[in-house]
Design an enzyme around this catalytic site. Structure first.
Site, PDB file in Angstrom:
ATOM      1  N   HIS A 175       0.932  -1.317   0.092  1.00  0.00           N
ATOM      2  CA  HIS A 175       0.029  -0.177  -0.106  1.00  0.00           C
ATOM      3  C   HIS A 175       0.864   1.225  -0.064  1.00  0.00           C
ATOM      4  O   HIS A 175       0.686   2.301  -0.773  1.00  0.00           O
ATOM      5  CB  HIS A 175      -0.812   0.110   1.387  1.00  0.00           C
ATOM      6  CG  HIS A 175      -1.816  -0.946   1.201  1.00  0.00           C
ATOM      7  ND1 HIS A 175      -2.138  -1.849   2.387  1.00  0.00           N
ATOM      8  CD2 HIS A 175      -2.913  -1.532   0.367  1.00  0.00           C
ATOM      9  CE1 HIS A 175      -3.222  -2.460   2.323  1.00  0.00           C
ATOM     10  NE2 HIS A 175      -3.534  -2.498   0.985  1.00  0.00           N
TER      11      HIS A 175
ATOM     12  N   LYS B  85     -15.816  -8.116   3.263  1.00  0.00           N
ATOM     13  CA  LYS B  85     -14.643  -8.485   4.262  1.00  0.00           C
ATOM     14  C   LYS B  85     -15.160  -8.244   5.527  1.00  0.00           C
ATOM     15  O   LYS B  85     -15.937  -7.015   5.957  1.00  0.00           O
ATOM     16  CB  LYS B  85     -13.277  -7.644   3.994  1.00  0.00           C
ATOM     17  CG  LYS B  85     -12.987  -7.939   2.717  1.00  0.00           C
ATOM     18  CD  LYS B  85     -11.637  -7.142   2.384  1.00  0.00           C
ATOM     19  CE  LYS B  85     -11.003  -7.374   1.133  1.00  0.00           C
ATOM     20  NZ  LYS B  85      -9.935  -6.573   0.553  1.00  0.00           N
TER      21      LYS B  85
HETATM   22  O1  PNS Z   1      -8.715  -2.857  -0.083  1.00  0.00           O
HETATM   23  P1  PNS Z   1     -10.238  -3.239  -0.811  1.00  0.00           P
HETATM   24  O2  PNS Z   1     -10.792  -4.027   0.572  1.00  0.00           O
HETATM   25  O3  PNS Z   1      -9.810  -4.045  -1.850  1.00  0.00           O
HETATM   26  O4  PNS Z   1     -10.684  -1.863  -1.119  1.00  0.00           O
HETATM   27  C1  PNS Z   1     -11.910  -2.070  -1.310  1.00  0.00           C
HETATM   28  C2  PNS Z   1     -13.041  -0.555  -1.267  1.00  0.00           C
HETATM   29  C3  PNS Z   1     -12.865  -0.489   0.189  1.00  0.00           C
HETATM   30  C4  PNS Z   1     -12.186   0.334  -1.880  1.00  0.00           C
HETATM   31  C5  PNS Z   1     -14.357  -0.857  -1.752  1.00  0.00           C
HETATM   32  O5  PNS Z   1     -14.942  -1.809  -1.201  1.00  0.00           O
HETATM   33  C6  PNS Z   1     -15.022   0.437  -1.503  1.00  0.00           C
HETATM   34  O6  PNS Z   1     -14.809   1.420  -2.483  1.00  0.00           O
HETATM   35  N1  PNS Z   1     -15.969   0.632  -0.287  1.00  0.00           N
HETATM   36  C7  PNS Z   1     -16.583   2.048   0.065  1.00  0.00           C
HETATM   37  C8  PNS Z   1     -18.221   1.703  -0.297  1.00  0.00           C
HETATM   38  C9  PNS Z   1     -18.343   1.677  -1.891  1.00  0.00           C
HETATM   39  O7  PNS Z   1     -18.145   2.723  -2.456  1.00  0.00           O
HETATM   40  N2  PNS Z   1     -18.799   0.896  -2.457  1.00  0.00           N
HETATM   41  C10 PNS Z   1     -19.070   0.540  -3.869  1.00  0.00           C
HETATM   42  C11 PNS Z   1     -17.818   0.195  -4.530  1.00  0.00           C
HETATM   43  S1  PNS Z   1     -17.965   0.339  -6.199  1.00  0.00           S
END
Ligand code: PNS
Length: 168
Positions: A17, A41
């Protein structure tokens, strides 16, 4: 001034990261690291711990700040004036997971996603694997920024009670 958002669940932040954040900062004037909730998750670390560990990890990088994403990532990007989401790709599986999210975010607010190819020396590092190594008593110190290994060990002893990791 161009702003980008580096989003993730950061459970916990890893050296992979950190590499992505530094490289995003080289492309954009300002990078906002967004600690977000991934509905797929269950977080080990609560959101405040994830945020604090990130604040410490990026303390030496000018033009980078950390915020919690309270809801939709696309709306957060609009609110902070970001022109792009920056995500890292370790390989094809990452692209398969990221592609629909990039399309959805663009559909929601028009925000673009920029993919940065991960450093191959860090391609084995994933938060999920870091936690698994730690759970089995392995040493994760060389995989995460300073202070993170201790926080993970402590969370494994006293798990986060909130299924969403405490993210609003
Ligand atoms: O590190 P990760 O778990 O791969 O990140 C994924 C994350 C947290 C960026 C994604 O789940 C997200 O954007 N969550 C916020 C809620 C949202 O916008 N959901 C729609 C995603 S298209």
């Amino acid at each position: 001034m161009t702003t980008a958002v580096c989003p993730g669940s950061f459970d916990p932040v890893t050296l992979g990261h950190l590499d992505l954040i530094e490289r995003a900062r080289a492309l954009f004037d300002e990078v906002v690291v967004g600690v977000a909730h991934n509905a797929a998750k269950r977080a080990l670390l609560d959101v405040e711990t994830r945020r604090t560990l990130l604040v410490d990890a990026v303390a030496g990088i000018p033009g980078v700040r950390v915020e919690v994403v309270p809801g939709l990532l696309a709306e957060f990007c609009r609110d902070v004036g970001a022109v792009a989401v920056v995500k890292g790709l370790r390989g094809g599986a990452d692209f398969d997971a990221e592609h629909p999210m990039a399309l959805m975010n663009r559909h929601l607010t028009g925000v673009e996603t920029v993919f940065v190819v991960g450093d191959p020396r860090l391609a084995h590092i994933a938060s999920s694997m870091v936690k698994d190594v730690a759970r089995h008593g392995g040493d994760i110190a060389g995989l995460v920024p300073d202070g993170v290994a201790a926080a993970v060990r402590s969370a494994l002893v006293t798990p986060n009670p909130s299924p969403s990791g405490g993210t609003p």
